[in-house]
Scaffold this motif. Structure first.
Motif, mmCIF file in Angstrom:
data_model
loop_
_atom_site.group_PDB
_atom_site.id
_atom_site.type_symbol
_atom_site.label_atom_id
_atom_site.label_comp_id
_atom_site.label_asym_id
_atom_site.label_seq_id
_atom_site.Cartn_x
_atom_site.Cartn_y
_atom_site.Cartn_z
ATOM 1 N N PRO A 93 0.806 -1.210 0.000
ATOM 2 C CA PRO A 93 0.000 0.000 0.000
ATOM 3 C C PRO A 93 0.845 1.269 0.000
ATOM 4 N N TRP A 94 2.043 1.231 0.588
ATOM 5 C CA TRP A 94 2.900 2.411 0.611
ATOM 6 C C TRP A 94 3.408 2.747 -0.786
ATOM 7 N N ALA A 95 3.707 1.734 -1.562
ATOM 8 C CA ALA A 95 4.184 1.971 -2.932
ATOM 9 C C ALA A 95 3.086 2.610 -3.773
ATOM 10 N N GLU A 96 1.850 2.146 -3.568
ATOM 11 C CA GLU A 96 0.730 2.728 -4.312
ATOM 12 C C GLU A 96 0.546 4.203 -3.942
ATOM 13 N N GLU A 97 0.674 4.523 -2.662
ATOM 14 C CA GLU A 97 0.514 5.912 -2.236
ATOM 15 C C GLU A 97 1.645 6.785 -2.768
ATOM 16 N N GLU A 98 2.879 6.275 -2.751
ATOM 17 C CA GLU A 98 3.997 7.034 -3.296
ATOM 18 C C GLU A 98 3.801 7.296 -4.788
ATOM 19 N N ARG A 99 3.287 6.307 -5.511
ATOM 20 C CA ARG A 99 3.024 6.466 -6.943
ATOM 21 C C ARG A 99 1.969 7.547 -7.164
ATOM 22 N N ALA A 100 0.926 7.571 -6.340
ATOM 23 C CA ALA A 100 -0.131 8.582 -6.477
ATOM 24 C C ALA A 100 0.387 9.976 -6.147
ATOM 25 N N LEU A 101 1.247 10.090 -5.155
ATOM 26 C CA LEU A 101 1.764 11.399 -4.771
ATOM 27 C C LEU A 101 2.783 11.932 -5.773
ATOM 28 N N ALA A 102 3.511 11.034 -6.430
ATOM 29 C CA ALA A 102 4.530 11.457 -7.379
ATOM 30 C C ALA A 102 3.938 11.856 -8.730
ATOM 31 N N ALA A 103 2.694 11.553 -8.962
ATOM 32 C CA ALA A 103 2.081 11.830 -10.265
ATOM 33 C C ALA A 103 1.911 13.321 -10.483
ATOM 34 N N GLU A 104 2.028 13.724 -11.733
ATOM 35 C CA GLU A 104 1.801 15.115 -12.070
ATOM 36 C C GLU A 104 0.312 15.374 -12.169
ATOM 37 N N PRO A 105 -0.121 16.563 -11.745
ATOM 38 C CA PRO A 105 -1.551 16.870 -11.819
ATOM 39 C C PRO A 105 -1.981 17.053 -13.273
ATOM 40 N N PRO A 106 -3.266 16.849 -13.564
ATOM 41 C CA PRO A 106 -3.748 17.048 -14.928
ATOM 42 C C PRO A 106 -3.619 18.516 -15.332
ATOM 43 N N ALA A 107 -3.376 18.747 -16.607
ATOM 44 C CA ALA A 107 -3.167 20.116 -17.097
ATOM 45 C C ALA A 107 -4.427 20.963 -16.968
ATOM 46 N N ALA A 108 -5.605 20.334 -17.011
ATOM 47 C CA ALA A 108 -6.863 21.090 -16.950
ATOM 48 C C ALA A 108 -7.013 21.814 -15.611
ATOM 49 N N LEU A 109 -6.648 21.150 -14.520
ATOM 50 C CA LEU A 109 -6.728 21.742 -13.176
ATOM 51 C C LEU A 109 -5.448 21.359 -12.428
ATOM 52 N N LEU A 110 -4.522 22.268 -12.339
ATOM 53 C CA LEU A 110 -3.251 21.952 -11.702
ATOM 54 C C LEU A 110 -3.398 21.668 -10.214
ATOM 55 N N ASP A 111 -4.451 22.216 -9.583
ATOM 56 C CA ASP A 111 -4.681 21.975 -8.156
ATOM 57 C C ASP A 111 -5.693 20.856 -7.926
ATOM 58 N N TYR A 112 -5.907 20.002 -8.923
ATOM 59 C CA TYR A 112 -6.945 18.975 -8.860
ATOM 60 C C TYR A 112 -6.823 18.090 -7.624
ATOM 61 N N ASP A 113 -5.614 17.624 -7.339
ATOM 62 C CA ASP A 113 -5.440 16.669 -6.240
ATOM 63 C C ASP A 113 -5.757 17.271 -4.871
ATOM 64 N N SER A 114 -5.762 18.596 -4.755
ATOM 65 C CA SER A 114 -6.071 19.219 -3.473
ATOM 66 C C SER A 114 -7.524 19.680 -3.364
ATOM 67 N N LEU A 115 -8.300 19.521 -4.443
ATOM 68 C CA LEU A 115 -9.691 19.985 -4.429
ATOM 69 C C LEU A 115 -10.589 19.041 -3.635
ATOM 70 N N THR A 116 -11.555 19.618 -2.955
ATOM 71 C CA THR A 116 -12.589 18.806 -2.326
ATOM 72 C C THR A 116 -13.675 18.552 -3.354
ATOM 73 N N LEU A 117 -14.593 17.669 -3.056
ATOM 74 C CA LEU A 117 -15.671 17.342 -3.993
ATOM 75 C C LEU A 117 -16.518 18.570 -4.350
ATOM 76 N N PRO A 118 -16.955 19.396 -3.384
ATOM 77 C CA PRO A 118 -17.720 20.592 -3.754
ATOM 78 C C PRO A 118 -16.913 21.585 -4.594
ATOM 79 N N GLN A 119 -15.623 21.701 -4.328
ATOM 80 C CA GLN A 119 -14.802 22.623 -5.113
ATOM 81 C C GLN A 119 -14.680 22.141 -6.559
ATOM 82 N N LEU A 120 -14.501 20.835 -6.730
ATOM 83 C CA LEU A 120 -14.429 20.287 -8.086
ATOM 84 C C LEU A 120 -15.757 20.471 -8.803
ATOM 85 N N ARG A 121 -16.859 20.207 -8.112
ATOM 86 C CA ARG A 121 -18.194 20.360 -8.707
ATOM 87 C C ARG A 121 -18.387 21.786 -9.229
#
Length: 163
Positions: A93-121
Motif C-alpha cells: 500500500p505504501w508503494a501505491e501511495e507514493e506512486r499517487a503522490l509522485a504523479a503530475e496533476p492534470p493540465a486542466a486543473l493543476l490543483d486537482y489533487d487538493s480539491l474537495t468534492l464541492p470545489q471540483l463540482r
C-alpha cells in the motif's frame, strides 16, 4: 399671463398621471398575476445563486483551514480489507501511495489533487470534454475515489448527450 407656481403645476401633472394609470389598470390587472409570479421566481433564483456563490467562497476559504476527510474514520466499505489479503498477495500500500503522490496533476486543473468534492463540482462546467476525460483518467490511475470518478463520469455522459 403669469404661470402658476411650480407646486401647483406638479400637482396637476400628478393628477393627470393618476387618471391615465387608473384607465390602464383594467388591462394591466389581466397580466398582473403572471408578472408577480415571474418576478417572484426571478428573485428566488437570484437568492439561490447568491447563496450558492457564498457557499463556494466559504468552501474555498475553509478548505485552507481544515482539509476534508474523503472517508470518515467510522465508515467501512465492502472493499475494505480486514483479513490482510492484499498484504498476503504482495501488494504494497505504501508503494501505491507514493506512486499517487509522485504523479503530475492534470493540465486542466493543476490543483486537482487538493480539491474537495464541492470545489471540483463548482469548476466542472468550465471544462471541456477532453479536460474531463483527462481528469477521470488521472483520478482512476491515482486516487480512484468513487465519489470523484462517479461525478466526472456523469458530467462526461451529460456532455456527450448534449452534443
Amino acid at each position: 399671463m403669469k404661470p402658476l407656481p411650480l407646486p401647483v403645476r406638479v400637482a396637476a401633472g400628478l393628477a393627470v398621471t393618476a387618471v391615465e394609470q387608473a384607465r390602464k389598470l383594467p388591462r394591466q390587472l389581466v397580466g398582473l398575476p403572471v408578472t408577480v409570479v415571474s418576478e417572484a421566481l426571478q428573485l428566488s433564483m437570484r437568492v439561490q445563486q447568491t447563496v450558492t456563490e457564498l457557499a463556494i467562497k466559504g468552501d474555498d476559504a475553509l478548505s485552507a483551514l481544515r482539509p476534508a476527510d474523503d472517508e470518515p474514520e467510522w465508515a467501512t466499505f465492502d472493499e475494505d480489507d480486514e483479513d490482510g489479503e492484499d498484504a498476503a498477495a504482495g501488494a504494497d500500500p505504501w508503494a501505491e501511495e507514493e506512486r499517487a503522490l509522485a504523479a503530475e496533476p492534470p493540465a486542466a486543473l493543476l490543483d486537482y489533487d487538493s480539491l474537495t468534492l464541492p470545489q471540483l463540482r463548482a469548476k466542472l462546467r468550465g471544462l471541456s470534454l477532453a479536460d474531463l476525460e483527462s481528469l477521470l483518467a488521472h483520478e482512476r490511475a491515482h486516487a480512484a475515489r468513487p465519489e470523484f470518478t462517479g461525478m466526472l463520469s456523469r458530467r462526461i455522459a451529460n456532455l456527450r448527450a448534449q452534443s
